[in-house]
Design an enzyme around this catalytic site. Structure first.
Site, PDB file in Angstrom:
ATOM      1  N   GLU A  24       0.854  -1.191   0.000  1.00  0.00           N
ATOM      2  CA  GLU A  24       0.000   0.000   0.000  1.00  0.00           C
ATOM      3  C   GLU A  24       0.890   1.241   0.000  1.00  0.00           C
ATOM      4  O   GLU A  24       1.795   1.351   0.813  1.00  0.00           O
ATOM      5  CB  GLU A  24      -0.906  -0.031   1.244  1.00  0.00           C
ATOM      6  CG  GLU A  24      -1.591   1.270   1.595  1.00  0.00           C
ATOM      7  CD  GLU A  24      -2.530   1.782   0.495  1.00  0.00           C
ATOM      8  OE1 GLU A  24      -3.360   0.977   0.024  1.00  0.00           O
ATOM      9  OE2 GLU A  24      -2.396   2.958   0.109  1.00  0.00           O
TER      10      GLU A  24
ATOM     11  N   ASN B 174      -9.760   4.522  -0.584  1.00  0.00           N
ATOM     12  CA  ASN B 174     -11.140   5.020  -0.639  1.00  0.00           C
ATOM     13  C   ASN B 174     -12.115   4.064   0.034  1.00  0.00           C
ATOM     14  O   ASN B 174     -13.169   4.489   0.527  1.00  0.00           O
ATOM     15  CB  ASN B 174     -11.584   5.210  -2.091  1.00  0.00           C
ATOM     16  CG  ASN B 174     -11.120   6.525  -2.693  1.00  0.00           C
ATOM     17  OD1 ASN B 174     -10.814   7.476  -1.970  1.00  0.00           O
ATOM     18  ND2 ASN B 174     -11.066   6.579  -4.007  1.00  0.00           N
TER      19      ASN B 174
ATOM     20  N   GLY C 172     -19.062   4.692   1.888  1.00  0.00           N
ATOM     21  CA  GLY C 172     -20.283   4.616   2.682  1.00  0.00           C
ATOM     22  C   GLY C 172     -20.644   3.230   3.190  1.00  0.00           C
ATOM     23  O   GLY C 172     -21.622   3.079   3.920  1.00  0.00           O
ATOM     24  N   GLY C 173     -19.872   2.228   2.780  1.00  0.00           N
ATOM     25  CA  GLY C 173     -20.190   0.875   3.240  1.00  0.00           C
ATOM     26  C   GLY C 173     -21.520   0.358   2.724  1.00  0.00           C
ATOM     27  O   GLY C 173     -22.236  -0.376   3.407  1.00  0.00           O
TER      28      GLY C 173
ATOM     29  N   ARG D 279     -26.614   8.122 -11.199  1.00  0.00           N
ATOM     30  CA  ARG D 279     -25.791   9.281 -10.831  1.00  0.00           C
ATOM     31  C   ARG D 279     -25.465  10.188 -12.005  1.00  0.00           C
ATOM     32  O   ARG D 279     -25.400  11.403 -11.856  1.00  0.00           O
ATOM     33  CB  ARG D 279     -24.484   8.785 -10.182  1.00  0.00           C
ATOM     34  CG  ARG D 279     -24.731   8.170  -8.823  1.00  0.00           C
ATOM     35  CD  ARG D 279     -23.515   7.434  -8.293  1.00  0.00           C
ATOM     36  NE  ARG D 279     -23.756   6.983  -6.922  1.00  0.00           N
ATOM     37  CZ  ARG D 279     -22.911   6.214  -6.227  1.00  0.00           C
ATOM     38  NH1 ARG D 279     -21.771   5.829  -6.778  1.00  0.00           N
ATOM     39  NH2 ARG D 279     -23.206   5.860  -4.998  1.00  0.00           N
TER      40      ARG D 279
ATOM     41  N   GLU E 194     -11.598  -0.716  -8.696  1.00  0.00           N
ATOM     42  CA  GLU E 194     -11.734   0.507  -9.478  1.00  0.00           C
ATOM     43  C   GLU E 194     -10.623   0.703 -10.501  1.00  0.00           C
ATOM     44  O   GLU E 194     -10.777   1.492 -11.439  1.00  0.00           O
ATOM     45  CB  GLU E 194     -11.815   1.723  -8.529  1.00  0.00           C
ATOM     46  CG  GLU E 194     -12.387   2.976  -9.200  1.00  0.00           C
ATOM     47  CD  GLU E 194     -12.502   4.164  -8.240  1.00  0.00           C
ATOM     48  OE1 GLU E 194     -12.407   3.956  -7.008  1.00  0.00           O
ATOM     49  OE2 GLU E 194     -12.685   5.287  -8.726  1.00  0.00           O
TER      50      GLU E 194
ATOM     51  N   ILE F   8     -18.572  -1.921  -3.918  1.00  0.00           N
ATOM     52  CA  ILE F   8     -18.023  -2.867  -2.930  1.00  0.00           C
ATOM     53  C   ILE F   8     -18.200  -4.296  -3.433  1.00  0.00           C
ATOM     54  O   ILE F   8     -17.287  -5.125  -3.338  1.00  0.00           O
ATOM     55  CB  ILE F   8     -18.694  -2.651  -1.554  1.00  0.00           C
ATOM     56  CG1 ILE F   8     -18.351  -1.242  -1.022  1.00  0.00           C
ATOM     57  CG2 ILE F   8     -18.254  -3.726  -0.565  1.00  0.00           C
ATOM     58  CD1 ILE F   8     -18.909  -0.934   0.355  1.00  0.00           C
TER      59      ILE F   8
END
Lengths: 465, 465
Positions: free
Chosen positions: A36, A44, A49-50, A297, A431, A447
């Site tokens: 990492e 992110n 927002g889980g 969106r 992503e 997710i």
């Protein structure tokens, strides 16, 4: 080649996709390391927002909502304008129930008991973690890594993918003790990946220079929900190694973000779980609605950015039951509470008569069970916005998700640009990949995407030789 | 490195952009060679419609039409959904009058005396070559190359860009005597480019595998107007050399192509110059119009591909004055002529009453000077569709233009993906580049784009050292 270290599988990135890959690879008997570039893990994912879309879930059963992977798949393609690579989108939809099960039973993730309706979905199908953030999944995943003795090494930047004479990726060139974003920091290291490298490095939403090559409107003035590390470094490394770029110019803005705070903040979840599903959005200049608040969106954002609109979402006390961040929103002034619509209109400088007319029309739609004007799906539990306190949130679309990335197949193998064949030894998930979501990602499918393809990538790499 | 040949500037591709680059480079004193992988020169350019948008032209002056580069620039950005790299689009708009002048005065190109209105443009501004094809420009360009003693070498495939130790492109690896599409044919050759390599290799509209990575709907069943050589080979070579990919998933379909012939054919120009500007398009199933026939190609195509529509364009004898291909269309059965609307409706299986209603409504719009239903711009010279013979053409959107390609700057330098800086010694122009047109290219701007940036690339490369 002289290697500083050797593992079977090297995973780059410590978000949902990376940790899922590492866990699966380790369980399949491979030695694994997770790298990492930032100083803390999770990227992110940890600040998200889980939200987890599940097509066919116990909560849906409780509510009597019929759903199927076929329906989620169709929703993904509609939002994606059919640009989605269908075999990838299908896997996400099909494996969504298994992902819920895996996070609950295997990782011990706790979810809220509320089922949520998010824009662009045909039905309510979204779970949210008990703490209302992605850390509710990342923390159990990190605990599982400790349990499985998978090292997660911070401050390590991917500099290059190293190939053998046959073009197989055999390891990575790294910069260790890297102090983001200082490119002069750290020291070079080479780590061999005997079975495979998994790229799970996320999107480039915070990389202004890179995103402007794809969408010149997204200059430094445009805000983003992303953390500092959401840059294109690893994507560039993958492309330099011959990966096929897919859909890079499709960059999603989140229509639910607040203009009264930086980044993702606390307002995004309020709008997503209360303002849009249980309220309405109006243009403060006119007091009128202008788009289906339940559309995907892209459609919402495009409408919000039209003609200098000043978008404000409005909801009442009946509509905030799922709004986990309400208290924080009020505390930070991101959401304002009012005893009356008059007070709300006054504060937001919305023409009062027009706003009242808008509410009346909306309430008539609720009575008729159909929003003739904008086609918002009206769930059975929607009530008129008439119970004080009334809440308002001022909105500003912010760069949120990169639909584009490297091409993968359903085994999570990265596809080379020269021959459309897998690049041996190279996998990717999350992503950093493109194709799953086409032109626009549905909320709460990221997710699932990350976990489905992270797990596939980990298993594929562990089985490679 | 051992070189088989050496030139100052090596141009890859022999269409508008490539020949323009070669001519400019040679005039600037450089030694130049043009390489072409096919057996004949000209690529898609030679078979194109020869349409040239000019913002501020003698023909517009004659017709009393006010126009400006600013207006063309704004039109390009509207069609391009603001994804255009503005500095590139602006150059095309600004230099369009100079391009007209250059082709006429310097190359001796002959244009028709008709001024044409094409979809998405604010005003009529499109010239068309006297012979109604791009060969009307390509042939004079090839003649100019002969005059300037610029060799144009056929059957030569670009295999790789060769860089020196500093990362500067210093030459090309080629396959000579290449017999497209046989990858095993030909022999390896290395040609040094002392000052620069110009990539002018066109788009990838005919490359099914590649285009499907970007838009999975565009499978082998989808037709294209492009010639066989419109493949992604050179684009891949450029990306492998570190070029930045831009907008690859924006692939344009031509809404004016005929379903009764293969490829570009003779019908495309008929619809573009007669059917759309002077006629209407209806869905044969309903007899109704469904889109502004003067909108940009993306909007028309999206509407045509909606809900199994069967699009047919209808025009009368008054509307075909600019239709240079009418005779050939009739001969080949691509356009059908009828003495009456009844006969046209019968042949095309259009409900007659609905079609007559549609025509009445359209004629009312003409009277009122405003198409309230679909917003088609109604030029002053539009007349009711009532003078036999009536003509119909059945339409099928076909893959036409790749908006995406490698990123360039306003000097036509190819921009590297790693550092967003020019790749030394590498230039590009025309359809192999991305950014000029954003999401959708306006009709008749491709030739201007190719000639503007081809010329810039040639001059930039010749001045390089």
């Amino acid at each position: 080649m002289i290697w500083d270290e050797e593992y079977d599988v090297v995973v780059v990135g410590s978000g949902f996709a990376g940790l899922a890959a590492a866990i699966e690879a380790k369980q399949a008997g491979a030695s694994v390391i997770v790298l990492e570039k930032m100083r803390i893990p999770g990227g992110n994912s940890a600040i998200s927002g889980g939200l987890v879309a599940v097509a066919g879930s116990p909560l849906q059963q409780r509510e009597g909502i019929e759903d199927s992977p076929e329906l989620l798949f169709a929703d993904m393609l509609t939002a994606g304008m059919d640009l989605n690579h269908p075999e990838l989108a299908r896997l996400v939809a099909e494996q969504s129930p298994e992902i819920l099960q895996w996070t609950q039973a295997f990782l011990g993730v706790k979810y809220s008991e509320n089922l949520n309706y998010l824009g662009g979905h045909s039905v309510a199908r979204t779970y949210v973690t008990a703490n209302g953030t992605g850390s509710g999944i990342i923390q159990p995943m990190l605990a599982k890594c400790r349990e499985l003795e998978i090292p997660v090494q911070m401050k390590t930047l991917l500099c290059a993918l190293l190939k053998d004479e046959n073009g197989r990726v055999e390891g990575v060139e790294l910069c260790c003790d890297y102090l983001f974003p200082n490119k002069d920091s750290g020291r070079l290291q080479r780590v061999r990946a005997r079975r495979g490298v998994v790229l799970a490095c996320g999107g480039f939403g915070r990389d202004v220079e890179f995103r402007m090559t794809q969408d010149p409107r997204l200059n430094e003035k445009i805000e983003t929900t992303n953390q500092l590390g959401a840059t294109a470094d690893a994507l560039v490394v993958a492309l330099q190694a011959g990966a096929t770029p897919v859909h890079l110019s499709w960059i999603q803005m989140g229509p639910w973000a607040s203009s009264d705070e930086k980044g993702w903040g606390v307002g995004s979840m309020f709008t997503m779980l209360a303002g849009f599903p249980y309220g309405i959005m109006v243009d403060a200049k006119t007091g009128k609605r202008f788009v289906n608040e339940g559309s995907d969106r892209r459609l919402r954002t495009d409408a919000m950015l039209t003609k200098d609109r000043i978008p404000v979402a409005i909801v009442d006390s009946e509509g905030v039951k799922n709004a986990t961040t309400l208290e924080n929103c009020l505390k930070r002034g991101v959401v304002k509470a009012f005893d009356s619509i008059e007070g709300l209109a006054d504060f937001n400088q919305i023409p009062l008569t027009a706003l009242k007319e808008t509410l009346e029309r909306y309430h008539l739609s609720l009575e008729h069970g159909r929003d003739a004007e904008f086609g918002k799906p009206l769930a059975a539990d929607l009530k008129p916005i008439e119970h004080p306190p009334f809440y308002s949130i001022r909105l500003l679309p912010k760069v949120h998700h990169c639909m584009g990335g490297v091409q993968i197949n359903s085994r999570a193998q990265v596809i080379g640009i020269a021959d459309h064949q897998p690049i041996a030894g190279l996998y990717a998930a999350g992503e950093i990949t493109g194709g799953v979501h086409g032109a626009s990602r549905l909320g709460s499918t990221a997710i699932v995407d990350c976990l489905v393809f992270g797990r596939i990538a980990g298993r594929s790499a562990a089985a490679d030789s």
